[in-house]
Design a protein around this motif. Structure first.
Motif, PDB file in Angstrom:
ATOM      1  N   THR A   1      42.499  35.544  44.352  1.00 31.48           N
ATOM      2  CA  THR A   1      41.744  36.644  43.764  1.00 31.48           C
ATOM      3  C   THR A   1      40.324  36.657  44.326  1.00 31.48           C
ATOM      4  O   THR A   1      39.894  35.724  45.017  1.00 31.48           O
ATOM      5  CB  THR A   1      41.684  36.483  42.236  1.00 31.48           C
ATOM      6  OG1 THR A   1      40.947  35.292  41.922  1.00 31.48           O
ATOM      7  CG2 THR A   1      43.090  36.389  41.646  1.00 31.48           C
ATOM      8  N   ARG A   2      39.589  37.702  44.011  1.00 31.13           N
ATOM      9  CA  ARG A   2      38.201  37.791  44.466  1.00 31.13           C
ATOM     10  C   ARG A   2      37.364  36.629  43.916  1.00 31.13           C
ATOM     11  O   ARG A   2      36.546  36.038  44.639  1.00 31.13           O
ATOM     12  CB  ARG A   2      37.610  39.126  44.029  1.00 31.13           C
ATOM     13  CG  ARG A   2      36.129  39.309  44.380  1.00 31.13           C
ATOM     14  CD  ARG A   2      35.901  39.277  45.884  1.00 31.13           C
ATOM     15  NE  ARG A   2      34.507  39.415  46.230  1.00 31.13           N
ATOM     16  CZ  ARG A   2      33.912  40.603  46.430  1.00 31.13           C
ATOM     17  NH1 ARG A   2      34.617  41.721  46.321  1.00 31.13           N
ATOM     18  NH2 ARG A   2      32.641  40.663  46.759  1.00 31.13           N
ATOM     19  N   ALA A   3      37.577  36.272  42.641  1.00 30.76           N
ATOM     20  CA  ALA A   3      36.823  35.172  42.040  1.00 30.76           C
ATOM     21  C   ALA A   3      37.150  33.844  42.719  1.00 30.76           C
ATOM     22  O   ALA A   3      36.262  33.006  42.937  1.00 30.76           O
ATOM     23  CB  ALA A   3      37.125  35.080  40.549  1.00 30.76           C
ATOM     24  N   GLU A   4      38.402  33.644  43.072  1.00 31.05           N
ATOM     25  CA  GLU A   4      38.793  32.396  43.759  1.00 31.05           C
ATOM     26  C   GLU A   4      38.207  32.337  45.160  1.00 31.05           C
ATOM     27  O   GLU A   4      37.776  31.269  45.619  1.00 31.05           O
ATOM     28  CB  GLU A   4      40.317  32.289  43.785  1.00 31.05           C
ATOM     29  CG  GLU A   4      40.922  32.029  42.408  1.00 31.05           C
ATOM     30  CD  GLU A   4      42.404  32.329  42.339  1.00 31.05           C
ATOM     31  OE1 GLU A   4      43.015  31.995  41.307  1.00 31.05           O
ATOM     32  OE2 GLU A   4      42.960  32.917  43.305  1.00 31.05           O
TER      33      GLU A   4
ATOM     34  N   ASP B   1      35.382  33.716  46.060  1.00 28.73           N
ATOM     35  CA  ASP B   1      33.953  33.443  45.876  1.00 28.73           C
ATOM     36  C   ASP B   1      33.712  31.965  45.597  1.00 28.73           C
ATOM     37  O   ASP B   1      32.754  31.367  46.102  1.00 28.73           O
ATOM     38  CB  ASP B   1      33.401  34.291  44.725  1.00 28.73           C
ATOM     39  CG  ASP B   1      33.328  35.768  45.083  1.00 28.73           C
ATOM     40  OD1 ASP B   1      33.386  36.083  46.291  1.00 28.73           O
ATOM     41  OD2 ASP B   1      33.224  36.600  44.159  1.00 28.73           O
ATOM     42  N   ARG B   2      34.573  31.363  44.780  1.00 26.32           N
ATOM     43  CA  ARG B   2      34.416  29.936  44.478  1.00 26.32           C
ATOM     44  C   ARG B   2      34.593  29.089  45.732  1.00 26.32           C
ATOM     45  O   ARG B   2      33.854  28.135  45.964  1.00 26.32           O
ATOM     46  CB  ARG B   2      35.453  29.504  43.433  1.00 26.32           C
ATOM     47  CG  ARG B   2      34.916  29.504  42.020  1.00 26.32           C
ATOM     48  CD  ARG B   2      35.856  28.747  41.102  1.00 26.32           C
ATOM     49  NE  ARG B   2      37.127  29.431  40.925  1.00 26.32           N
ATOM     50  CZ  ARG B   2      38.250  28.826  40.606  1.00 26.32           C
ATOM     51  NH1 ARG B   2      38.287  27.521  40.457  1.00 26.32           N
ATOM     52  NH2 ARG B   2      39.354  29.522  40.437  1.00 26.32           N
TER      53      ARG B   2
END
Length: 514
Positions: free
Chosen positions: A96-99, A101-102
């Protein structure tokens, strides 16, 4: 009025006249008595009926027992399934986008946390090499104990920066991995010829950066979740850390121009060849990958183990806070040449990790009065040989000889008058160090600006470490509080630091060669 009933029969005495009692069979009045006619008819078949009934009862009991056993087994299996049941793992999917970014911020997170405990397993089975210790991303330093069946000549203690690795070999070390001593030994460090660990250490240094990776083009997959140290982490499959879209790895700060051995050189074996165990805060706990020519590599980080590391002298020693000299330090610095000339000379020892495969150690004397140095030098990588070395105004000369038994490094006295040779020799790596030691006593001292790097101790004495020269020609002077020079350091061609320790005092007469 009298009624006459024809056919009336007189009843027994005492009965009412004109009434007739019906006869009732005795069996109807006795509820347990059977019909005599029926009893007589069934008398012959009673035994056969009883046997049939008993068989039917046995069949019913067996059926009920079977049903009860089936119910017990079914209940047991159901309980076992409920106890051991776990929901199936979700199928792998795109990050995902959040993953993303992390993962892009993972290297910055490491850089900000400064240090971590480190365990690396390289290879497998009989070729496995274990590395256990710490990494300091802020100071760009790794300190490890190297063991395992595949360690070979690298068995021992290792300290490394992105540009140089020094080894203190210990062939007798136990094969089981163990943390290195927090205070490293001060002697025995050298530049090894075996450079197998370079790609692995470059990978460790590449795990930190002062800026996040670009998310554009960052692709990978979420492959599951696991428990690491009681914490739920996501397992992500993506390319090597710091690698750009073309597969090349961004070199860590301070790395040299040669990219040999850098993980990810050329196209990696697939954009998802590396797996990251990443927690919700973007902290890396584990990494697994495969490096060309190395094989499988697993990296585990212990974020609770974060001691301050001290580089050994071969890597420049402790990091200080450089500053300008105070008035007292400036006075000691200006008077240094005159005090050395008054001392006349010094006994010296030399430690010089000069280059890969050239690690020199020597002992002898230096005379500021005659401007000459006389040393016995041993190359740790050339067993059984010793070189007598002389440096004076005419240049560098040497005598090559076999080293008898466990003879000391100090050369024989008086110095030989003949047999000296000039020309290319590995001992030439000591010429810059010896020249700097002779030059410090001339004129008004070393040219160029000077600054204090740090305070330190040497042989129990407090010293000020001062650095003079340019960025490419740096020399460090360890000046005691008595104003005498105790050590002189400079970087070698191999990237390490060479040391010349001095004990000022009277020296033997260093006879000039013919």
């Amino acid at each position: 009025m009298h009624l006459g009933l024809t056919g009336a029969v007189a009843g027994p005495p005492g009965s009412r006249p004109g009434l007739r009692r019906a006869r009732v069979p005795a069996g109807l009045l006795d509820p347990i008595a059977g019909d005599p006619a029926e009893d007589e008819e069934l008398a012959g078949s009673r035994d056969e009926v009883g046997e049939t009934r008993r068989r039917a009862a046995r069949r019913r009991r067996l059926a009920l027992a079977g049903l009860a056993l089936t119910a017990v087994v079914s209940a047991t299996m159901l309980v076992a399934m409920l106890v051991n049941w776990a929901p199936g793992e979700p199928a792998a999917r795109e990050m995902t986008r959040a993953e993303r970014d992390r993962l892009a911020a993972m290297r910055v997170t490491n850089y900000r946390e400064l240090r971590a405990g480190l365990r690396v397993m390289v290879g497998d089975a009989s070729a496995r090499t274990d590395l256990l210790g710490w990494v300091d991303w802020a100071r760009q330093l790794v300190y490890l104990d190297v063991t395992g069946p595949g360690a070979g000549q690298l068995r021992g203690l290792v300290q490394a920066t992105p540009t140089v690795l020094v080894l203190r070999p210990d062939p007798a070390a136990v094969p089981a991995p163990a943390m290195p001593p927090l205070v490293p030994p001060s002697d025995g460090w050298r530049l090894p010829t075996d450079r197998r660990l370079d790609p692995v250490l470059n990978l460790v240094f590449a795990l930190a950066s002062d800026r996040p990776d670009p998310t554009d083009g960052l692709s990978g997959r979420w492959v599951g979740q696991e428990q690491v140290n009681g914490e739920t982490v996501d397992v992500l499959a993506a390319r090597l850390p710091g690698a750009g879209p073309d597969g090349r790895v961004i070199r860590p700060p301070g790395a040299g121009p040669d990219d040999g051995g850098v993980p990810g050189r050329g196209r990696p074996p697939g954009d998802e060849a590396t797996r990251y165990w990443l927690d919700p805060a973007g902290r890396l706990h584990r990494l697994a990958t495969s490096l060309p020519g190395i094989g499988p590599v697993q990296v585990q980080l212990n974020r609770a183990d974060r001691p301050t590391l001290r580089p050994v002298d071969a890597l420049g020693g402790r990091v200080g806070l450089p500053r300008a000299l105070t008035a007292a330090e400036r006075e000691r610095w200006r008077g240094l040449p005159a005090r050395l000339r008054a001392a006349g000379g010094a006994a010296i020892t030399v430690t010089a990790p000069a280059a890969i495969g050239t690690n020199l150690r020597g002992a002898g004397w230096l005379s500021w009065t005659s401007g000459s140095v006389y040393l016995g030098v041993t190359d740790l990588d050339a067993d059984g040989r010793r070189t007598l070395l002389r440096r004076d105004r005419t240049g560098l000369a040497q005598i090559e000889q076999d080293r008898a038994g466990d003879a000391e490094d100090s050369p024989p006295l008086p110095p030989p008058r003949a047999g000296w040779r000039t020309g290319p020799h590995r001992s030439e790596a000591l010429a810059p160090l010896l020249d700097a030691a002779l030059r410090v006593a001339r004129g008004s001292g070393p040219p160029g600006g000077v600054r204090r790097i740090r305070g330190d101790k040497l042989a129990g004495s407090v010293v000020d470490v001062m650095e003079a020269g340019t960025a490419r020609d740096r020399v460090r002077y360890w000046v005691g509080r008595d104003g005498l020079l105790r050590r002189l350091e400079l970087p070698t061609r191999g990237g390490a630091w060479a040391q010349l320790d001095l004990t000022p005092g009277r020296v033997p007469r260093l006879t000039a060669p013919r």
